[in-house]
Design a protein around this motif. Structure first.
Motif, mmCIF file in Angstrom:
data_model
loop_
_atom_site.group_PDB
_atom_site.id
_atom_site.type_symbol
_atom_site.label_atom_id
_atom_site.label_comp_id
_atom_site.label_asym_id
_atom_site.label_seq_id
_atom_site.Cartn_x
_atom_site.Cartn_y
_atom_site.Cartn_z
ATOM 1 N N PHE A 39 45.488 73.498 43.260
ATOM 2 C CA PHE A 39 44.887 73.023 44.506
ATOM 3 C C PHE A 39 43.370 73.031 44.407
ATOM 4 O O PHE A 39 42.694 72.089 44.832
ATOM 5 C CB PHE A 39 45.319 73.902 45.676
ATOM 6 N N ALA A 40 42.826 74.115 43.862
ATOM 7 C CA ALA A 40 41.374 74.243 43.764
ATOM 8 C C ALA A 40 40.777 73.106 42.940
ATOM 9 O O ALA A 40 39.746 72.538 43.306
ATOM 10 C CB ALA A 40 41.008 75.592 43.147
ATOM 11 N N VAL A 41 41.415 72.773 41.835
ATOM 12 C CA VAL A 41 40.887 71.727 40.950
ATOM 13 C C VAL A 41 40.856 70.384 41.656
ATOM 14 O O VAL A 41 39.831 69.688 41.674
ATOM 15 C CB VAL A 41 41.719 71.640 39.659
ATOM 16 N N VAL A 42 41.974 69.974 42.266
ATOM 17 C CA VAL A 42 42.026 68.641 42.873
ATOM 18 C C VAL A 42 41.112 68.550 44.093
ATOM 19 O O VAL A 42 40.456 67.519 44.317
ATOM 20 C CB VAL A 42 43.479 68.251 43.236
ATOM 21 N N LEU A 43 40.994 69.623 44.860
ATOM 22 C CA LEU A 43 40.144 69.580 46.051
ATOM 23 C C LEU A 43 38.665 69.628 45.674
ATOM 24 O O LEU A 43 37.831 68.974 46.303
ATOM 25 C CB LEU A 43 40.507 70.719 46.995
ATOM 26 N N ALA A 44 38.338 70.398 44.645
ATOM 27 C CA ALA A 44 36.954 70.420 44.172
ATOM 28 C C ALA A 44 36.565 69.065 43.594
ATOM 29 O O ALA A 44 35.455 68.566 43.824
ATOM 30 C CB ALA A 44 36.773 71.520 43.124
ATOM 31 N N ARG A 45 37.470 68.449 42.850
ATOM 32 C CA ARG A 45 37.189 67.123 42.302
ATOM 33 C C ARG A 45 37.002 66.082 43.400
ATOM 34 O O ARG A 45 36.304 65.079 43.210
ATOM 35 C CB ARG A 45 38.335 66.700 41.375
ATOM 36 N N ALA A 46 37.610 66.324 44.560
ATOM 37 C CA ALA A 46 37.439 65.413 45.698
ATOM 38 C C ALA A 46 36.143 65.686 46.448
ATOM 39 O O ALA A 46 35.829 64.988 47.415
ATOM 40 C CB ALA A 46 38.623 65.527 46.649
ATOM 41 N N GLY A 47 35.379 66.711 46.001
ATOM 42 C CA GLY A 47 34.065 66.965 46.574
ATOM 43 C C GLY A 47 33.925 68.228 47.382
ATOM 44 O O GLY A 47 32.836 68.540 47.871
ATOM 45 N N GLU A 66 38.446 79.101 35.653
ATOM 46 C CA GLU A 66 39.129 77.989 34.995
ATOM 47 C C GLU A 66 39.089 76.725 35.848
ATOM 48 O O GLU A 66 38.907 75.620 35.321
ATOM 49 C CB GLU A 66 40.566 78.400 34.678
ATOM 50 N N ALA A 67 39.240 76.887 37.158
ATOM 51 C CA ALA A 67 39.165 75.727 38.051
ATOM 52 C C ALA A 67 37.768 75.122 38.033
ATOM 53 O O ALA A 67 37.603 73.892 38.112
ATOM 54 C CB ALA A 67 39.547 76.131 39.471
ATOM 55 N N SER A 68 36.746 75.966 37.905
ATOM 56 C CA SER A 68 35.365 75.479 37.840
ATOM 57 C C SER A 68 35.143 74.633 36.592
ATOM 58 O O SER A 68 34.519 73.573 36.648
ATOM 59 C CB SER A 68 34.387 76.659 37.848
ATOM 60 N N VAL A 69 35.683 75.103 35.479
ATOM 61 C CA VAL A 69 35.521 74.386 34.217
ATOM 62 C C VAL A 69 36.225 73.028 34.280
ATOM 63 O O VAL A 69 35.658 71.990 33.910
ATOM 64 C CB VAL A 69 36.069 75.221 33.042
ATOM 65 N N VAL A 70 37.465 73.019 34.759
ATOM 66 C CA VAL A 70 38.255 71.784 34.793
ATOM 67 C C VAL A 70 37.694 70.779 35.798
ATOM 68 O O VAL A 70 37.647 69.574 35.533
ATOM 69 C CB VAL A 70 39.729 72.098 35.114
ATOM 70 N N SER A 71 37.270 71.275 36.959
ATOM 71 C CA SER A 71 36.806 70.366 38.014
ATOM 72 C C SER A 71 35.353 69.945 37.854
ATOM 73 O O SER A 71 34.931 68.922 38.416
ATOM 74 C CB SER A 71 36.979 71.029 39.389
ATOM 75 N N GLY A 72 34.579 70.745 37.124
ATOM 76 C CA GLY A 72 33.159 70.452 36.981
ATOM 77 C C GLY A 72 32.347 70.868 38.186
ATOM 78 O O GLY A 72 31.170 70.507 38.308
#
Length: 286
Positions: A39-47, A66-72
């Protein structure tokens, strides 16, 4: 009831705008697990600016990193026992101090205390109470704080992660033949579905409906995400029985719920509240 000027409701014909979370702030309670990290990755990628909260500090910190690395994007972590009112209050105060707003809250807690998989006829009262404290009382405590903060900043979206077994009774046949050695989560008891889990997840669905009618005047939407079973290295006998029972012929994988969570916290679902979004591969269709 206040009068609505329908002309002022923003148009949502642009797909990019519908799912854009730029500038929005959210908390995922129980965020240290696989679903929370997804959830964290997809929501972070959405801004979105996302904070993960979990009672397991090391697991939560690792999931956030890990979510920070994947999402940028930077994903925050915070240790919090959802069943502890003082820790819950501290969590929301920290987010308020840092971001000065809250746009979405996801209750994704899954309490599994010692004795969680014990059989019904010998299930401990303490274990039962600990499961309900994390899964259900924790939702009450967190949603109360989330509602306060969302009301101050113009509304938001709450999502309570329930379960297909909050809607239907478990098919006990898929657990036949399970033994403790084949349980990937606890080697002291066979894999089964505890009554405390069912009671807490069914309670979340009812609680979400209550909150939806209570908080709608403040612009706060409340819905439940209802996932089916996820493949997580369960024993072959269980997996085969589950797949046989599922119209789509497979269990879910963790990312199968990412589209649903983005839909529920974004403007894509802005006229949806008090509802259940079922993602179960057709489990409940027959």
């Amino acid at each position: 009831m206040k009068k609505v000027d329908y002309r002022k409701i923003p148009d949502l014909s642009d797909p990019k705008r519908i799912f854009d979370l730029t500038g929005r702030v959210g908390i995922i309670a129980g965020g240290g697990g696989k679903m929370g990290q997804n959830f964290a990755v997809v929501l972070a990628r959405a801004g979105a600016d996302v904070t993960l909260a979990d009672s397991d500090e090391a697991r939560c910190r690792k999931a956030a990193q890990e979510a920070s690395v994947v999402s940028g994007r930077s994903v925050e972590s915070f240790v919090c026992d959802a069943g502890d009112s003082s820790q819950v209050r501290d969590l929301f105060l920290r987010v308020e101090e840092k971001f000065e707003r809250l746009d979405f809250f996801i209750h994704n807690v899954m309490g599994k205390p010692p004795g969680y998989y014990e059989p019904f006829d010998s299930y401990g009262v303490s274990t039962w109470e600990q499961v309900l404290s994390a899964n259900l009382t924790g939702a009450f405590l967190c949603c109360r704080e989330a509602a306060r903060l969302m009301a101050e900043t113009g509304g938001g979206s709450m999502v309570l992660t329930a379960s297909i077994y909050g809607l239907v009774g478990p098919d006990q046949r898929i657990y036949e033949g399970s033994d403790a050695q084949a349980n990937p989560y606890d080697t002291t008891a066979p894999l089964n579905l505890p009554g405390a889990y069912v009671a807490s997840k069914g309670g979340l669905i009812a609680f979400a409906r209550y909150l939806a009618t209570l908080l709608a005047p403040q612009g706060i939407r409340v819905n439940t995400l209802v996932p089916g079973g996820v493949f997580d290295q369960q024993a072959p006998s269980f997996h085969e029985a589950y797949v046989e029972r599922t119209p789509m012929g497979r269990m879910a994988v963790w990312s199968d719920f990412n589209g649903a969570i983005l839909f529920l916290v974004s403007d894509a679902s802005r006229y949806m509240t008090g509802s259940e979004l079922v993602i179960d591969g057709g489990w409940r269709a027959w």
